[in-house]
Write a protein that holds these residues in place. Structure first.
Motif, PDB file in Angstrom:
ATOM      1  N   GLY A   1       0.771  -1.133  -0.079  1.00  0.00           N
ATOM      2  CA  GLY A   1      -0.106  -0.134  -0.023  1.00  0.00           C
ATOM      3  C   GLY A   1       0.897   1.271   0.054  1.00  0.00           C
ATOM      4  N   VAL A   2       1.929   1.182   0.337  1.00  0.00           N
ATOM      5  CA  VAL A   2       3.227   2.214   0.296  1.00  0.00           C
ATOM      6  C   VAL A   2       3.718   2.296  -1.241  1.00  0.00           C
ATOM      7  CG1 VAL A   2       5.033   3.429   1.359  1.00  0.00           C
ATOM      8  CG2 VAL A   2       3.313   2.443   2.692  1.00  0.00           C
ATOM      9  N   LYS A   3       3.935   3.395  -1.831  1.00  0.00           N
ATOM     10  CA  LYS A   3       4.157   3.689  -3.318  1.00  0.00           C
ATOM     11  C   LYS A   3       5.580   2.872  -3.433  1.00  0.00           C
ATOM     12  CE  LYS A   3       4.837   6.416  -7.306  1.00  0.00           C
ATOM     13  NZ  LYS A   3       4.286   5.370  -8.159  1.00  0.00           N
ATOM     14  N   GLN A   4       6.251   2.284  -4.075  1.00  0.00           N
ATOM     15  CA  GLN A   4       7.526   1.945  -4.429  1.00  0.00           C
ATOM     16  C   GLN A   4       7.780   1.842  -5.809  1.00  0.00           C
ATOM     17  OE1 GLN A   4       8.559  -1.969  -2.353  1.00  0.00           O
ATOM     18  NE2 GLN A   4       6.487  -1.958  -1.695  1.00  0.00           N
ATOM     19  N   GLU A   5       9.062   2.276  -5.973  1.00  0.00           N
ATOM     20  CA  GLU A   5       9.811   2.243  -7.271  1.00  0.00           C
ATOM     21  C   GLU A   5      10.118   0.715  -7.631  1.00  0.00           C
ATOM     22  OE1 GLU A   5       9.890   4.655  -9.538  1.00  0.00           O
ATOM     23  OE2 GLU A   5       8.917   5.949  -8.104  1.00  0.00           O
ATOM     24  N   PRO A   6       9.664   0.440  -8.735  1.00  0.00           N
ATOM     25  CA  PRO A   6      10.172  -1.087  -9.200  1.00  0.00           C
ATOM     26  C   PRO A   6      11.439  -1.467  -8.886  1.00  0.00           C
ATOM     27  CG  PRO A   6       8.681   0.099 -10.685  1.00  0.00           C
ATOM     28  CD  PRO A   6       9.203   1.055  -9.859  1.00  0.00           C
ATOM     29  N   LEU A   7      11.684  -2.714  -8.170  1.00  0.00           N
ATOM     30  CA  LEU A   7      13.046  -3.108  -8.127  1.00  0.00           C
ATOM     31  C   LEU A   7      13.523  -3.735  -9.234  1.00  0.00           C
ATOM     32  CD1 LEU A   7      15.211  -3.454  -6.022  1.00  0.00           C
ATOM     33  CD2 LEU A   7      14.306  -5.780  -5.243  1.00  0.00           C
ATOM     34  N   PHE A   8      12.633  -4.206 -10.048  1.00  0.00           N
ATOM     35  CA  PHE A   8      13.179  -4.920 -11.218  1.00  0.00           C
ATOM     36  C   PHE A   8      11.971  -5.009 -12.462  1.00  0.00           C
ATOM     37  CE2 PHE A   8      14.883  -7.860  -8.035  1.00  0.00           C
ATOM     38  CZ  PHE A   8      16.042  -7.433  -8.164  1.00  0.00           C
ATOM     39  N   THR A   9      12.081  -5.015 -13.554  1.00  0.00           N
ATOM     40  CA  THR A   9      11.105  -4.855 -14.522  1.00  0.00           C
ATOM     41  C   THR A   9      11.167  -6.331 -15.544  1.00  0.00           C
ATOM     42  OG1 THR A   9      12.545  -3.661 -16.206  1.00  0.00           O
ATOM     43  CG2 THR A   9      10.999  -2.628 -14.833  1.00  0.00           C
TER      44      THR A   9
END
Length: 551
Positions: free
Chosen positions: A203-211
């Motif tokens: 629920g807390v915005k995170q930048e993608p670690l992997f794509t």
């Protein structure tokens, strides 16, 4: 700054060129690492961590079979420091192992150059600090050994290669935690879990670690770099195909989740075959009363949806984990990674020449907390054991075989350097007996061993009937469940002084470790490299001329 880097590279090259036994035609990889403190807030509380070149976790080392790895380490901490290269089998070269029993620590404001060669142990590994409780502050990173082009791997080359370092984390500094242990207090339960140095929440915005791109397959290298807790790892909506474990290709079974115990590394393949959106990576502690969970985001390149807040559940109980261990098998049809540094592929047909039963234990006498094997708790002397032995001064620093091959009927705990004399090239059976209610994890430097059995109850010779003598995975770390035992087999044919330790670091710090001394009768370069010219000398050997070189 550029001039200093160039000079460092020149120094590294000269050190590398002077190291005995390394084939000059093999490629060199040069690294200069500055080890410093920094302040970050991985769990929302500012704390001091150990950075490598300003990074937390430290930089990955990407190497290929037969590469010479040269790492020039500058210590800018306020304490002596060492790195150890967990799982890298440095043949004939315990001089580079980076533990207090083999190396003098790198003093504050000085540097030391490690030089080792990775061999045919294609897979996923880690490095981390071996001194004091520095591992609690970071300083860890991934170390990958790739296959040479002429050695095929038993699966198609993935679209991308991702390293995932998971582990428990404490908000107190490594010095505070060390103070707890020195005063007789255990560390207690961790404060959280980190995934590549961060603790994500649902629920807390995170930048993608992997794509991931739809339809493509990716290789994930998952390692537990934590201090205490086993970690269950899973990827929302995806299965994981296990392909490698600690330098050995495995039978390719698929799993919804994997228990990764302290110090262990698994490599899995994940295919982007789900609806294009975001998904959570989930890492949670196992076998602790208060479960700590962290998440990270995997994002599909053309995805347009957020990850579901409903996380896949973790398994319950250690019987599930034991059953998972029983599904791990060595891939006998793969051309690599099939390391064979110790004995034959037909290890089940080799006669056992020695059986060592190691019972873990704890002492709280007079308010002092100590751990050990067979009631011997190791302490590191001022002179590294390997140096004392090499300079023919072992009798001034330690005694061999203080610890017996089986725990004696006594309640006394002995605190002194713990060195076991192993006969060169003997095939040995080691039984880890866990008499406690908590899970244990053990590691052996310089070797892979065959993990032939992990079972509940008490070991007896009749239990050998249950050993896997065909395709047990060749690895370097093994877990032992509560009130259970584990059996490993190996040939001690790698001359040197090698550390056997708990991967639960408070136990290692307080004595649950020992060293195996493997001496070659010939004292020949065929069996062991000479002491490198760059070796740091300390303790009673400081300032002494080096002994005559092997030939």
């Amino acid at each position: 700054m550029a001039t200093r880097v160039i000079l460092n590279l020149i120094v590294c090259f000269l050190v590398g060129a002077s190291t005995s036994g390394v084939r000059g035609e093999d490629p060199y990889l040069f690294f200069t690492w500055n080890v410093t403190y920094g302040t970050i807030s991985p769990l929302g509380v500012p704390e001091q961590v150990i950075l490598v070149n300003g990074e937390f976790p430290g930089p990955n080392i990407n190497s290929t079979t037969n590469n010479n790895v040269v790492v020039n380490v500058f210590n800018y901490l306020d304490e002596p420091f060492l790195f150890t290269w967990s799982g890298i089998q440095q043949r004939k070269n315990s001089w580079q192992d980076g533990v207090p029993g083999t190396n003098c620590p790198i003093a504050t404001g000085t540097n030391f150059t490690y030089h080792f060669q990775v061999k045919d142990q294609i897979g996923s590994y880690i490095y981390y600090p071996s001194t004091a409780l520095h591992r609690a502050a970071g300083g860890f990173g991934g170390l990958t050994v790739h296959s040479r082009a002429l050695i095929p791997i038993p699966y198609d080359e993935p679209a991308e290669d991702y390293t995932v370092l998971v582990g428990d984390w404490y908000t107190k500094s490594h010095k505070e935690l060390r103070g707890f242990l020195d005063s007789g207090r255990p560390l207690g339960r961790p404060d959280g879990v980190l995934i590549n140095g961060k603790a994500g929440k649902v629920g807390v915005k995170q930048e993608p670690l992997f794509t991931m791109e739809p339809g493509k397959t990716y290789r994930y290298r998952i390692c537990n770099v934590g201090l205490k807790a086993s970690i269950n790892f899973r990827i929302q909506g995806h299965t994981m195909k296990l392909v490698e474990m600690e330098g050995s290709h495995t039978v390719q079974n698929s799993y919804d989740s994997l228990d990764v115990h302290n110090g262990q590394c698994f490599t899995v393949l994940v295919t982007a075959d789900q609806a294009p959106k975001d998904y959570y990576i989930v890492a949670s502690t196992r076998f602790l009363k208060d479960v700590q969970t962290s998440t990270a985001i995997i994002s599909y390149t053309n995805g347009n949806g957020e990850a579901s807040p409903e996380l896949p559940p973790a398994p319950v109980g250690w019987a599930w984990s034991l059953n998972q261990f029983r599904t791990f098998r060595w891939n006998l049809t793969a051309s690599a990674a099939r390391p064979n540094p110790q004995g034959s592929y037909h290890y089940g047909a080799i006669n056992i020449t020695r059986t060592i039963k190691l019972a873990n234990g704890v002492s709280r006498a007079n308010g002092k907390l100590r751990y050990g094997f067979n009631r011997v708790s190791h302490i590191n002397p001022a002179t590294p054991l390997k140096l004392a032995e090499y300079f023919n001064m072992a009798d001034k620093v330690f005694k061999y075989d203080v610890m017996k091959d089986e725990q004696e009927n006594t309640t006394d705990f002995i605190e002194q350097p713990n060195v076991v004399n192993m006969t060169f090239r003997n095939f040995v059976e080691i039984i880890f007996e866990n008499h406690e209610k908590s899970l244990q994890s053990y590691h052996l430097d310089g070797y892979s061993f065959f993990a032939v059995a992990v079972e509940p109850g008490t070991w007896s010779p009749e239990k050998r009937m249950n050993y896997n003598l065909l395709d047990a995975v060749s690895r370097h770390t093994i877990q032992v469940f509560p009130k259970s035992w584990a059996a490993i087999l190996l040939t001690f044919d790698n001359a040197g002084m090698w550390n056997i330790r708990s991967e639960i670091w408070e136990r290692t710090y307080l004595g649950e470790q020992f060293y195996a001394s493997i001496l070659s009768p010939e004292k020949s370069l065929r069996d062991e490299y000479n002491i490198p010219d760059s070796t740091l000398l300390c303790g009673i050997v400081q300032g002494l001329p080096k002994p005559k070189s092997y030939t």
